[in-house]
Design a protein around this motif. Structure first.
Motif, PDB file in Angstrom:
ATOM      1  N   THR A 242       0.769  -1.210   0.267  1.00 43.30           N
ATOM      2  CA  THR A 242       0.100   0.580  -0.483  1.00 43.30           C
ATOM      3  C   THR A 242       1.006   1.263  -0.143  1.00 43.30           C
ATOM      4  O   THR A 242       1.643   1.576   0.521  1.00 43.30           O
ATOM      5  N   PRO A 243       0.985   1.550  -1.237  1.00 46.39           N
ATOM      6  CA  PRO A 243       1.423   3.512  -1.090  1.00 46.39           C
ATOM      7  C   PRO A 243       1.288   3.911  -0.101  1.00 46.39           C
ATOM      8  O   PRO A 243       0.211   4.613   0.505  1.00 46.39           O
ATOM      9  N   LEU A 244       2.649   4.938  -0.524  1.00 47.74           N
ATOM     10  CA  LEU A 244       1.796   5.606   1.105  1.00 47.74           C
ATOM     11  C   LEU A 244       2.094   7.274   1.695  1.00 47.74           C
ATOM     12  O   LEU A 244       1.270   8.073   1.587  1.00 47.74           O
ATOM     13  N   ALA A 245       2.270   7.325  -0.123  1.00 50.41           N
ATOM     14  CA  ALA A 245       2.308   9.228  -0.540  1.00 50.41           C
ATOM     15  C   ALA A 245       1.697   9.246  -1.431  1.00 50.41           C
ATOM     16  O   ALA A 245       1.080  10.453  -2.187  1.00 50.41           O
ATOM     17  N   CYS A 246       0.208   8.351  -2.193  1.00 47.70           N
ATOM     18  CA  CYS A 246      -0.563   8.693  -2.747  1.00 47.70           C
ATOM     19  C   CYS A 246      -1.539  10.080  -2.580  1.00 47.70           C
ATOM     20  O   CYS A 246      -1.803   9.583  -1.552  1.00 47.70           O
ATOM     21  N   GLY A 247      -2.213  10.402  -3.580  1.00 49.43           N
ATOM     22  CA  GLY A 247      -3.428  11.753  -2.815  1.00 49.43           C
ATOM     23  C   GLY A 247      -3.132  12.627  -2.474  1.00 49.43           C
ATOM     24  O   GLY A 247      -2.070  13.394  -2.804  1.00 49.43           O
ATOM     25  N   GLY A 248      -3.318  13.689  -2.528  1.00 47.90           N
ATOM     26  CA  GLY A 248      -3.565  15.210  -2.208  1.00 47.90           C
ATOM     27  C   GLY A 248      -3.922  15.705  -1.467  1.00 47.90           C
ATOM     28  O   GLY A 248      -4.670  15.303   0.227  1.00 47.90           O
ATOM     29  N   SER A 249      -4.031  16.895  -0.392  1.00 45.85           N
ATOM     30  CA  SER A 249      -4.056  18.119   0.536  1.00 45.85           C
ATOM     31  C   SER A 249      -5.226  18.790  -0.163  1.00 45.85           C
ATOM     32  O   SER A 249      -4.964  19.460  -1.467  1.00 45.85           O
TER      33      SER A 249
ATOM     34  N   GLU B 146     -19.834  30.681  12.248  1.00 42.91           N
ATOM     35  CA  GLU B 146     -20.235  30.828  13.018  1.00 42.91           C
ATOM     36  C   GLU B 146     -20.895  28.902  12.923  1.00 42.91           C
ATOM     37  O   GLU B 146     -20.594  28.095  12.119  1.00 42.91           O
ATOM     38  N   PRO B 147     -21.177  28.856  14.148  1.00 48.29           N
ATOM     39  CA  PRO B 147     -21.550  27.740  14.656  1.00 48.29           C
ATOM     40  C   PRO B 147     -21.921  26.446  12.966  1.00 48.29           C
ATOM     41  O   PRO B 147     -23.760  27.450  12.793  1.00 48.29           O
ATOM     42  N   GLY B 148     -22.054  24.917  12.571  1.00 48.28           N
ATOM     43  CA  GLY B 148     -22.601  24.983  11.179  1.00 48.28           C
ATOM     44  C   GLY B 148     -22.324  25.833   9.861  1.00 48.28           C
ATOM     45  O   GLY B 148     -23.203  25.261   9.040  1.00 48.28           O
ATOM     46  N   ALA B 149     -21.483  26.453   9.770  1.00 42.97           N
ATOM     47  CA  ALA B 149     -20.749  27.472   8.539  1.00 42.97           C
ATOM     48  C   ALA B 149     -19.989  26.747   7.776  1.00 42.97           C
ATOM     49  O   ALA B 149     -19.673  27.099   7.163  1.00 42.97           O
ATOM     50  N   ALA B 150     -18.942  25.899   8.597  1.00 45.14           N
ATOM     51  CA  ALA B 150     -17.558  25.862   8.756  1.00 45.14           C
ATOM     52  C   ALA B 150     -18.206  24.459   7.281  1.00 45.14           C
ATOM     53  O   ALA B 150     -19.040  23.359   7.323  1.00 45.14           O
ATOM     54  N   PRO B 151     -17.881  24.492   5.962  1.00 50.99           N
ATOM     55  CA  PRO B 151     -17.479  23.774   4.794  1.00 50.99           C
ATOM     56  C   PRO B 151     -17.116  22.696   5.677  1.00 50.99           C
ATOM     57  O   PRO B 151     -16.087  22.723   6.105  1.00 50.99           O
ATOM     58  N   ALA B 152     -17.920  22.236   4.780  1.00 52.26           N
ATOM     59  CA  ALA B 152     -17.392  20.378   5.025  1.00 52.26           C
ATOM     60  C   ALA B 152     -15.790  20.074   4.999  1.00 52.26           C
ATOM     61  O   ALA B 152     -15.157  20.325   3.600  1.00 52.26           O
ATOM     62  N   LYS B 153     -14.783  18.919   5.867  1.00 45.96           N
ATOM     63  CA  LYS B 153     -13.617  19.046   5.323  1.00 45.96           C
ATOM     64  C   LYS B 153     -13.857  17.120   4.033  1.00 45.96           C
ATOM     65  O   LYS B 153     -14.120  16.860   4.587  1.00 45.96           O
ATOM     66  N   PRO B 154     -12.662  17.741   3.397  1.00 43.26           N
ATOM     67  CA  PRO B 154     -12.216  16.628   2.192  1.00 43.26           C
ATOM     68  C   PRO B 154     -12.403  15.260   3.249  1.00 43.26           C
ATOM     69  O   PRO B 154     -11.900  15.123   3.542  1.00 43.26           O
ATOM     70  N   LEU B 155     -12.966  14.080   3.300  1.00 38.09           N
ATOM     71  CA  LEU B 155     -12.824  13.163   3.539  1.00 38.09           C
ATOM     72  C   LEU B 155     -11.862  12.018   2.218  1.00 38.09           C
ATOM     73  O   LEU B 155     -13.446  11.152   0.830  1.00 38.09           O
ATOM     74  N   ASP B 156     -11.100  11.471   1.926  1.00 37.26           N
ATOM     75  CA  ASP B 156     -10.206  10.818   1.127  1.00 37.26           C
ATOM     76  C   ASP B 156     -10.316   9.325   1.691  1.00 37.26           C
ATOM     77  O   ASP B 156     -10.027   9.392   2.977  1.00 37.26           O
ATOM     78  N   GLY B 157     -10.280   8.414   1.322  1.00 36.77           N
ATOM     79  CA  GLY B 157     -10.065   7.209   1.724  1.00 36.77           C
ATOM     80  C   GLY B 157      -8.527   6.700   1.367  1.00 36.77           C
ATOM     81  O   GLY B 157      -7.550   6.943   1.219  1.00 36.77           O
ATOM     82  N   GLY B 158      -8.723   5.800   2.241  1.00 41.02           N
ATOM     83  CA  GLY B 158      -6.475   5.155   2.059  1.00 41.02           C
ATOM     84  C   GLY B 158      -6.569   4.867   0.635  1.00 41.02           C
ATOM     85  O   GLY B 158      -6.959   4.278  -0.637  1.00 41.02           O
TER      86      GLY B 158
END
Length: 274
Positions: A44-51, A60-72
């Motif tokens: 399983t490579p270590l360095a693939c994927g982005g930032s 404001e509460p509830g207004a923060a943009p969702a963070k991207p959720l990348d898989g393994g």
């Protein structure tokens, strides 16, 4: 005019060095693991994927943009294949050790080209599939073409497009590998795109060139490329009593893999693929 005396037998001249290629560019060659000669390797490579850039504002509460959720990262898996050289010769006048030395040197002098050819297309010398990871992908899942916008007749355009694909489109943070047919080296060097870096050759951006025995017509960029091989060359022999011939076979097992991505660009300056 016939010679006055028979020519003396002298030691064969040693090769000065091996030509530059995959074995110089790739990580390794590393020793195949204990069971690698039977099944290849996977990791399983270590360095693939982005930032991603993300704000630090007090939302404001509830207004923060969702963070991207990348898989393994996707596991890389490749099979194993053998590279071999053979020698069939009459036994008179030669020792077993001389035959063994000759077939071993034959393999050592030519095995890199065989590995490069196998890595590109995934086939053996008769065109049969080897069931390994290949630079060109599969019929069902071929290596994607680099997005249009470059001139396929200009090596500077082609390299620029390959590196943009690797470092911007794919977001690769390691050093990309550029797998190119032998003739590309002359054109890339003329354009100032081949710089020495120890035993390796690189572009001004730092990408590593892997010039090899690849078919003409295109260049492929990948993530880090690694070669595994059996630590020792195995030599087998047989003797035919009817013909007094000795058959020697020297072979070594190999696995080759690259990580994260691959992309292909056109470049055929000698028009060899037409």
């Amino acid at each position: 005019m016939a010679p006055i005396v028979p020519a003396p037998v002298v030691p064969a001249p040693e090769q000065l060095r091996r030509r530059y290629g995959l074995f110089d560019a790739a990580a390794g060659p590393l020793d195949l693991p204990a069971h690698g000669e039977g099944g290849g390797v996977r990791f399983t490579p270590l360095a693939c994927g982005g930032s991603y850039a993300y704000g630090v504002s007090c939302y404001e509460p509830g207004a923060a943009p969702a963070k991207p959720l990348d898989g393994g990262n996707v596991e890389v898996s490749t099979g194993v294949f053998a590279v071999l050289s053979t020698l069939l010769c009459g036994s008179v006048g030669y020792s077993d050790e001389e035959f063994r030395t000759q077939v071993r040197r034959r393999l050592e002098g030519s095995e890199m080209a065989a590995v490069e050819a196998a890595l590109w297309g995934g086939n053996d010398f008769e065109g049969n599939p080897l069931d390994i990871l290949t630079l060109t992908g599969t019929v069902e899942d071929p290596t994607p073409a680099i997005p249009a916008g470059y001139d396929p007749g200009l090596i500077t355009d082609v390299v620029g497009a390959l590196e943009r694909y690797a470092y911007t489109v794919q977001g690769y943070g390691g050093v990309a590998y550029i797998h190119a047919p032998i003739e590309v080296a002359a054109f890339a060097a003329e354009a100032g795109l081949v710089l020495p870096d120890g035993v390796r050759k690189m572009t001004p951006m730092g990408s590593i060139w892997a010039f090899g025995a690849y078919p003409a017509g295109s260049i492929i960029v990948t993530g880090q490329t690694t070669v595994w091989r059996a630590p020792e060359i195995q030599v087998y022999n047989s003797f035919d009593q009817n013909t007094n011939e000795v058959l020697m076979v020297a072979e070594r097992a190999y696995s080759v893999a690259f990580e994260c991505f691959a992309g292909e660009a056109e470049f055929d300056p000698l028009e060899l693929s037409a």
